[in-house]
Design a protein around this motif. Structure first.
Motif, short mmCIF file in Angstrom:
data_model
loop_
_atom_site.label_atom_id
_atom_site.label_comp_id
_atom_site.label_asym_id
_atom_site.label_seq_id
_atom_site.Cartn_x
_atom_site.Cartn_y
_atom_site.Cartn_z
N GLU A 18 0.74 -1.10 -0.01
CA GLU A 18 0.00 -0.03 0.14
C GLU A 18 0.94 1.22 0.06
OE1 GLU A 18 -2.69 -0.25 3.13
OE2 GLU A 18 -3.64 -1.98 2.47
N PRO A 19 0.47 2.36 -0.86
CA PRO A 19 1.39 3.47 -0.98
C PRO A 19 1.01 4.21 0.30
CG PRO A 19 -0.39 3.80 -2.37
CD PRO A 19 -0.57 2.21 -1.96
N VAL A 20 2.06 5.00 0.52
CA VAL A 20 1.93 5.81 1.56
C VAL A 20 1.14 7.19 1.33
CG1 VAL A 20 3.05 7.48 3.55
CG2 VAL A 20 4.12 5.43 2.86
N VAL A 21 0.17 7.30 1.60
CA VAL A 21 -0.86 8.60 1.21
C VAL A 21 -0.83 9.78 2.17
CG1 VAL A 21 -3.31 9.13 0.58
CG2 VAL A 21 -2.28 6.96 0.05
N ARG A 192 7.16 22.39 9.61
CA ARG A 192 5.98 21.48 10.33
C ARG A 192 5.79 20.10 9.54
NH1 ARG A 192 4.48 26.47 12.12
NH2 ARG A 192 2.58 26.33 10.83
N ASP A 193 5.21 20.54 8.35
CA ASP A 193 4.86 19.33 7.56
C ASP A 193 5.87 18.41 7.23
OD1 ASP A 193 2.42 20.68 7.67
OD2 ASP A 193 2.47 21.57 5.44
N TRP A 194 7.12 18.85 6.83
CA TRP A 194 8.14 18.08 6.60
C TRP A 194 8.31 17.14 7.87
CZ3 TRP A 194 10.00 15.44 2.65
CH2 TRP A 194 11.34 14.66 3.16
N ASP A 195 8.57 17.79 9.04
CA ASP A 195 8.90 16.92 10.21
C ASP A 195 7.65 15.96 10.44
OD1 ASP A 195 11.19 18.49 10.46
OD2 ASP A 195 10.27 19.98 12.02
N ARG A 196 6.37 16.07 10.09
CA ARG A 196 5.57 15.21 10.23
C ARG A 196 5.47 13.94 9.18
NH1 ARG A 196 0.52 15.09 8.43
NH2 ARG A 196 0.77 17.30 7.62
N PRO A 199 9.57 11.49 8.20
CA PRO A 199 9.77 10.08 8.62
C PRO A 199 9.18 8.97 7.77
CG PRO A 199 9.85 11.74 10.37
CD PRO A 199 9.15 12.36 9.07
N THR A 200 7.75 9.52 7.55
CA THR A 200 7.10 8.36 7.01
C THR A 200 7.32 7.90 5.84
OG1 THR A 200 5.02 9.30 8.14
CG2 THR A 200 4.68 7.70 6.50
N TRP A 201 7.71 8.93 4.78
CA TRP A 201 8.30 8.80 3.53
C TRP A 201 9.56 8.01 3.55
CZ3 TRP A 201 7.59 13.97 0.30
CH2 TRP A 201 6.36 14.12 0.10
N THR A 202 10.40 8.29 4.56
CA THR A 202 11.72 7.51 4.69
C THR A 202 11.54 6.01 4.77
OG1 THR A 202 12.74 9.69 5.35
CG2 THR A 202 13.90 7.69 5.89
#
Length: 205
Positions: A18-21, A192-196, A199-202
């Protein structure tokens, strides 16, 4: 994940990860709405500056013209005779000074018929014995000539230019400040959006 032979035979669909949405950001966040409102107010301010400059110039013209009319009401001019040269060696005005009026000794006939001699501002140049014009106040004393009509126009123009420059500078400062604050707000929001989400994308990668 590559489908196996059994999957192809039995028609079982392959199982894909499942892709990360990531939830899309709102099209117009609160800071964007505030930014748009402030830009609209700045546009209104830019449009209002010329009108304000015109109103201030008109008020200045009215005031200057009223003062000039008041001076005209309190002063009157009479014909006088120069008792000295103006622009010559005997003049109080040096040659080549470029002045348009100077204090010189003149004589004129007063309202009671008596002759009066005094120093008064008169137009330059002139020669002794020539007729000139002298302005007197209500008491009959020599005074300066009232300001010309062009003085009110110049005063109004000066006020208009000053208002335009000050208003334009104020609008530019407000615009630059608003843009700087808006860009800082956007940068903090992106951080803030990147910090949230980062990590999920990584982890998904």
């Amino acid at each position: 994940m590559e489908p196996t032979g059994d999957d192809r035979i039995h028609g079982t669909p392959p199982q894909l990860a499942e892709p990360v949405v990531c939830p899309p950001p709102p099209l117009r966040s609160r800071r964007h709405r505030v930014h748009a409102v402030l830009l609209g107010l700045l546009v209104v301010a830019v449009s209002a500056v010329p009108a304000i400059a015109f109103l201030l110039a008109h008020a200045q013209y009215s005031q200057s013209e009223a003062e000039r009319q008041a001076e005209l009401a309190r002063r009157h001019q009479v014909s006088a005779v120069l008792q000295q040269d103006i622009g010559g060696v005997d003049s109080l005005l040096p040659l080549g000074s470029g002045g348009t009026s100077v204090d010189a000794r003149v004589s004129w006939t007063q309202a009671d018929g008596s002759l009066r001699t005094a120093v008064a501002p008169v137009p330059a140049p002139g020669s002794s014995g020539e007729t000139t014009t002298v302005w007197l106040d209500e008491a009959g004393n020599p005074v300066e000539e009232p300001a010309p009509p062009s003085r009110a126009v110049l005063d109004a123009a000066a006020v208009a230019v000053a208002a335009l420059l000050c208003g334009g500078a104020a609008v530019l400062i407000l615009y630059a400040t608003e843009q700087k604050l808006f860009m800082r707000s956007r940068q903090r929001a992106w951080t803030r959006d990147w910090d949230r989400i980062g990590p999920t994308w990584t982890a998904a990668a």
